[in-house]
Design a protein around this motif. Structure first.
Motif, PDB file in Angstrom:
ATOM      1  N   TYR A  18     -38.791 -22.493 -28.109  1.00 24.60           N
ATOM      2  CA  TYR A  18     -37.810 -22.180 -29.151  1.00 24.60           C
ATOM      3  C   TYR A  18     -36.421 -22.090 -28.529  1.00 24.60           C
ATOM      4  CZ  TYR A  18     -42.155 -20.885 -31.409  1.00 24.60           C
ATOM      5  OH  TYR A  18     -43.431 -20.919 -31.901  1.00 24.60           O
ATOM      6  N   CYS A  19     -35.431 -22.383 -29.353  1.00 21.08           N
ATOM      7  CA  CYS A  19     -34.052 -22.412 -28.855  1.00 21.08           C
ATOM      8  C   CYS A  19     -33.112 -21.916 -29.938  1.00 21.08           C
ATOM      9  CB  CYS A  19     -33.686 -23.844 -28.448  1.00 21.08           C
ATOM     10  SG  CYS A  19     -31.968 -24.065 -27.904  1.00 21.08           S
ATOM     11  N   GLY A  20     -32.132 -21.130 -29.529  1.00 25.49           N
ATOM     12  CA  GLY A  20     -31.094 -20.681 -30.450  1.00 25.49           C
ATOM     13  C   GLY A  20     -29.733 -21.041 -29.906  1.00 25.49           C
ATOM     14  N   ARG A  21     -28.749 -21.022 -30.779  1.00 22.69           N
ATOM     15  CA  ARG A  21     -27.373 -21.296 -30.356  1.00 22.69           C
ATOM     16  C   ARG A  21     -26.444 -20.251 -30.948  1.00 22.69           C
ATOM     17  NH1 ARG A  21     -23.423 -25.916 -32.914  1.00 22.69           N
ATOM     18  NH2 ARG A  21     -21.496 -24.892 -32.267  1.00 22.69           N
ATOM     19  N   LEU A  22     -25.564 -19.733 -30.103  1.00 25.16           N
ATOM     20  CA  LEU A  22     -24.493 -18.837 -30.522  1.00 25.16           C
ATOM     21  C   LEU A  22     -23.160 -19.452 -30.121  1.00 25.16           C
ATOM     22  CD1 LEU A  22     -25.869 -15.393 -29.263  1.00 25.16           C
ATOM     23  CD2 LEU A  22     -25.626 -16.056 -31.665  1.00 25.16           C
ATOM     24  N   ASP A  23     -22.119 -19.198 -30.887  1.00 25.59           N
ATOM     25  CA  ASP A  23     -20.786 -19.609 -30.479  1.00 25.59           C
ATOM     26  C   ASP A  23     -20.200 -18.563 -29.537  1.00 25.59           C
ATOM     27  OD1 ASP A  23     -20.891 -21.943 -31.835  1.00 25.59           O
ATOM     28  OD2 ASP A  23     -19.507 -21.379 -33.439  1.00 25.59           O
ATOM     29  N   ALA A  24     -19.277 -18.990 -28.690  1.00 27.03           N
ATOM     30  CA  ALA A  24     -18.720 -18.103 -27.664  1.00 27.03           C
ATOM     31  C   ALA A  24     -17.570 -17.243 -28.168  1.00 27.03           C
ATOM     32  CB  ALA A  24     -18.255 -18.937 -26.468  1.00 27.03           C
ATOM     33  N   ASP A  25     -17.121 -17.458 -29.404  1.00 28.83           N
ATOM     34  CA  ASP A  25     -15.951 -16.734 -29.889  1.00 28.83           C
ATOM     35  C   ASP A  25     -16.289 -15.399 -30.538  1.00 28.83           C
ATOM     36  OD1 ASP A  25     -17.083 -17.511 -32.271  1.00 28.83           O
ATOM     37  OD2 ASP A  25     -15.437 -18.809 -32.895  1.00 28.83           O
ATOM     38  N   GLY A  26     -17.581 -15.059 -30.597  1.00 23.55           N
ATOM     39  CA  GLY A  26     -17.971 -13.766 -31.136  1.00 23.55           C
ATOM     40  C   GLY A  26     -18.195 -13.718 -32.629  1.00 23.55           C
ATOM     41  N   GLN A  27     -18.089 -14.847 -33.332  1.00 16.47           N
ATOM     42  CA  GLN A  27     -18.297 -14.842 -34.785  1.00 16.47           C
ATOM     43  C   GLN A  27     -19.757 -14.636 -35.171  1.00 16.47           C
ATOM     44  OE1 GLN A  27     -16.083 -18.505 -36.209  1.00 16.47           O
ATOM     45  NE2 GLN A  27     -15.447 -17.043 -37.754  1.00 16.47           N
ATOM     46  N   HIS A  28     -20.689 -15.004 -34.288  1.00 18.89           N
ATOM     47  CA  HIS A  28     -22.113 -14.971 -34.611  1.00 18.89           C
ATOM     48  C   HIS A  28     -22.783 -13.710 -34.074  1.00 18.89           C
ATOM     49  CE1 HIS A  28     -22.052 -19.676 -34.554  1.00 18.89           C
ATOM     50  NE2 HIS A  28     -21.485 -19.164 -35.637  1.00 18.89           N
ATOM     51  N   PRO A  29     -23.202 -12.786 -34.913  1.00 21.47           N
ATOM     52  CA  PRO A  29     -23.941 -11.615 -34.435  1.00 21.47           C
ATOM     53  C   PRO A  29     -25.324 -12.010 -33.949  1.00 21.47           C
ATOM     54  CG  PRO A  29     -22.956 -11.218 -36.609  1.00 21.47           C
ATOM     55  CD  PRO A  29     -22.870 -12.686 -36.349  1.00 21.47           C
ATOM     56  N   ALA A  30     -25.697 -11.532 -32.766  1.00 24.24           N
ATOM     57  CA  ALA A  30     -27.002 -11.873 -32.208  1.00 24.24           C
ATOM     58  C   ALA A  30     -28.146 -11.329 -33.058  1.00 24.24           C
ATOM     59  CB  ALA A  30     -27.112 -11.336 -30.786  1.00 24.24           C
ATOM     60  N   GLY A  31     -27.907 -10.238 -33.768  1.00 22.66           N
ATOM     61  CA  GLY A  31     -28.938  -9.694 -34.636  1.00 22.66           C
ATOM     62  C   GLY A  31     -29.320 -10.652 -35.749  1.00 22.66           C
ATOM     63  N   GLU A  32     -28.374 -11.432 -36.218  1.00 19.33           N
ATOM     64  CA  GLU A  32     -28.672 -12.428 -37.251  1.00 19.33           C
ATOM     65  C   GLU A  32     -29.496 -13.575 -36.664  1.00 19.33           C
ATOM     66  OE1 GLU A  32     -28.304 -11.222 -39.942  1.00 19.33           O
ATOM     67  OE2 GLU A  32     -26.280 -11.193 -40.772  1.00 19.33           O
ATOM     68  N   LEU A  33     -29.159 -13.975 -35.446  1.00 20.08           N
ATOM     69  CA  LEU A  33     -29.945 -15.028 -34.793  1.00 20.08           C
ATOM     70  C   LEU A  33     -31.376 -14.569 -34.559  1.00 20.08           C
ATOM     71  CD1 LEU A  33     -30.170 -17.791 -33.481  1.00 20.08           C
ATOM     72  CD2 LEU A  33     -29.302 -16.789 -31.362  1.00 20.08           C
ATOM     73  N   LYS A  34     -31.566 -13.295 -34.261  1.00 28.06           N
ATOM     74  CA  LYS A  34     -32.921 -12.776 -34.071  1.00 28.06           C
ATOM     75  C   LYS A  34     -33.767 -12.995 -35.328  1.00 28.06           C
ATOM     76  CE  LYS A  34     -35.581  -8.644 -32.978  1.00 28.06           C
ATOM     77  NZ  LYS A  34     -35.569  -7.218 -32.585  1.00 28.06           N
ATOM     78  N   ARG A  35     -33.202 -12.701 -36.497  1.00 27.97           N
ATOM     79  CA  ARG A  35     -33.940 -12.923 -37.751  1.00 27.97           C
ATOM     80  C   ARG A  35     -34.293 -14.391 -37.921  1.00 27.97           C
ATOM     81  NH1 ARG A  35     -32.012 -12.579 -42.394  1.00 27.97           N
ATOM     82  NH2 ARG A  35     -29.770 -12.608 -42.001  1.00 27.97           N
ATOM     83  N   MET A  36     -33.376 -15.274 -37.566  1.00 25.56           N
ATOM     84  CA  MET A  36     -33.608 -16.705 -37.710  1.00 25.56           C
ATOM     85  C   MET A  36     -34.684 -17.194 -36.751  1.00 25.56           C
ATOM     86  SD  MET A  36     -29.581 -17.637 -38.088  1.00 25.56           S
ATOM     87  CE  MET A  36     -29.803 -19.371 -37.714  1.00 25.56           C
ATOM     88  N   LEU A  37     -34.665 -16.690 -35.513  1.00 22.31           N
ATOM     89  CA  LEU A  37     -35.692 -17.075 -34.553  1.00 22.31           C
ATOM     90  C   LEU A  37     -37.074 -16.597 -34.999  1.00 22.31           C
ATOM     91  CD1 LEU A  37     -33.764 -16.390 -31.230  1.00 22.31           C
ATOM     92  CD2 LEU A  37     -34.719 -18.603 -31.926  1.00 22.31           C
ATOM     93  N   GLU A  38     -37.134 -15.444 -35.632  1.00 21.63           N
ATOM     94  CA  GLU A  38     -38.413 -14.945 -36.128  1.00 21.63           C
ATOM     95  C   GLU A  38     -38.971 -15.861 -37.219  1.00 21.63           C
ATOM     96  OE1 GLU A  38     -37.434 -10.976 -37.251  1.00 21.63           O
ATOM     97  OE2 GLU A  38     -37.555 -10.210 -35.204  1.00 21.63           O
ATOM     98  N   LEU A  39     -38.090 -16.417 -38.050  1.00 21.79           N
ATOM     99  CA  LEU A  39     -38.532 -17.358 -39.084  1.00 21.79           C
ATOM    100  C   LEU A  39     -39.099 -18.626 -38.456  1.00 21.79           C
ATOM    101  CD1 LEU A  39     -35.580 -17.046 -41.633  1.00 21.79           C
ATOM    102  CD2 LEU A  39     -37.968 -16.405 -42.043  1.00 21.79           C
ATOM    103  N   VAL A  40     -38.433 -19.117 -37.427  1.00 23.43           N
ATOM    104  CA  VAL A  40     -38.906 -20.337 -36.770  1.00 23.43           C
ATOM    105  C   VAL A  40     -40.218 -20.077 -36.046  1.00 23.43           C
ATOM    106  CG1 VAL A  40     -38.361 -22.038 -34.992  1.00 23.43           C
ATOM    107  CG2 VAL A  40     -36.578 -21.279 -36.556  1.00 23.43           C
ATOM    108  N   ARG A  41     -40.316 -18.936 -35.364  1.00 26.93           N
ATOM    109  CA  ARG A  41     -41.543 -18.612 -34.635  1.00 26.93           C
ATOM    110  C   ARG A  41     -42.732 -18.386 -35.576  1.00 26.93           C
ATOM    111  NH1 ARG A  41     -42.529 -17.580 -29.739  1.00 26.93           N
ATOM    112  NH2 ARG A  41     -44.094 -16.036 -30.301  1.00 26.93           N
TER     113      ARG A  41
END
Length: 257
Positions: free
Chosen positions: A84-107
């Motif tokens: 599995y792979c996720g992507r965040l932008d480096a400018d801080g706009q993307h909260p990692a907590g939101e990516l966690k929810r998305m990764l759980e959906l993919v997993r």
């Protein structure tokens, strides 16, 4: 929920100041995920800040642009054997907590690709929603229409860079991007390959630095570029590959730390 076998990559160019906060947020919300920064030929301390923040680093010798950084991130995930792979932008706009929810959906196999959207009805946090600049409203409305015509499904946030994918999507998304709208080109690849795509309502922070791309002449140019990406993207890719083969292009390899 632990997310083993997962890497999250962050394309970065001269983000020495922003990276520590982005990486700290990722460590807090995704403690079991490996972090990788794609250093796009930065001239500041981006690579050092990434290593100090606990991330692996791949550095380009020169600046290649976001398209190359995105492709390299997915290629690294593929080559290193991540599921599995996720992507965040480096400018801080993307909260990692939101990516966690998305990764759980993919997993959980709910989808092959999850994309974070700022503009779905349930997007936002505590009643606060992302507010696009006024000059961007018309451009995003037009882009939604174009994407619906080309992709056959509504996409509310086609330029979002917040992604979570499984291994089925890695090779597809690692192929070099030839258009100036890599996120839109990625959507074309995903839908043409009939992968299961899900838009997820998320909270994104407001832009603190820089300007929106949808301004004046640049806005018109970007809409035209995205239109070409949607309706002539495959033709442009084939033409690009033929040119590379004829020219015998030798690709400079990034440094791995």
């Amino acid at each position: 929920m632990a997310i083993p076998g997962t890497v999250v990559f962050i394309p970065a160019w001269n983000e020495e100041q922003a990276l520590p906060g982005v990486l700290a947020d990722a460590h807090e919300h995704l403690p079991d995920v490996d972090l990788l920064v794609i250093d796009d030929g930065s001239t500041d301390g981006t690579a050092d800040a990434a290593r100090a923040g606990g991330a692996d680093v791949v550095s380009f010798p020169t600046n290649r642009g976001l398209r190359a950084g995105i492709a390299q991130g997915y290629q690294e995930a593929l080559d290193r054997g991540y599921a599995y792979c996720g992507r965040l932008d480096a400018d801080g706009q993307h909260p990692a907590g939101e990516l966690k929810r998305m990764l759980e959906l993919v997993r959980s196999d709910a989808c092959d690709v999850a994309i974070g959207s700022r503009f779905l009805p349930d997007s936002g946090k505590d009643g606060e929603r992302y507010k696009p600049p006024p000059e961007r409203v018309f451009g995003t409305s037009l882009l939604r229409l174009l994407m619906r015509l080309r992709l056959g499904q509504p996409i509310s946030d086609g330029t979002s860079g917040l992604y979570a994918v499984n291994r089925r999507a890695l090779a597809l998304l690692a192929d070099p991007y030839v258009c100036e709208a890599p996120e839109v080109e990625a959507l074309v690849r995903i839908t043409d390959a009939k992968l299961r795509l899900m838009e997820v309502p998320v909270h994104m922070r407001q832009r603190e630095h820089g300007e929106s791309s949808f301004r004046g002449r640049r806005a018109v140019e970007l809409v035209v570029t995205i239109g070409l990406t949607l309706f002539a993207g495959e033709l442009l890719r084939r033409r690009h590959h033929r040119r590379q083969q004829k020219a015998g292009v030798v690709r400079l390899l990034p440094k791995r730390h």
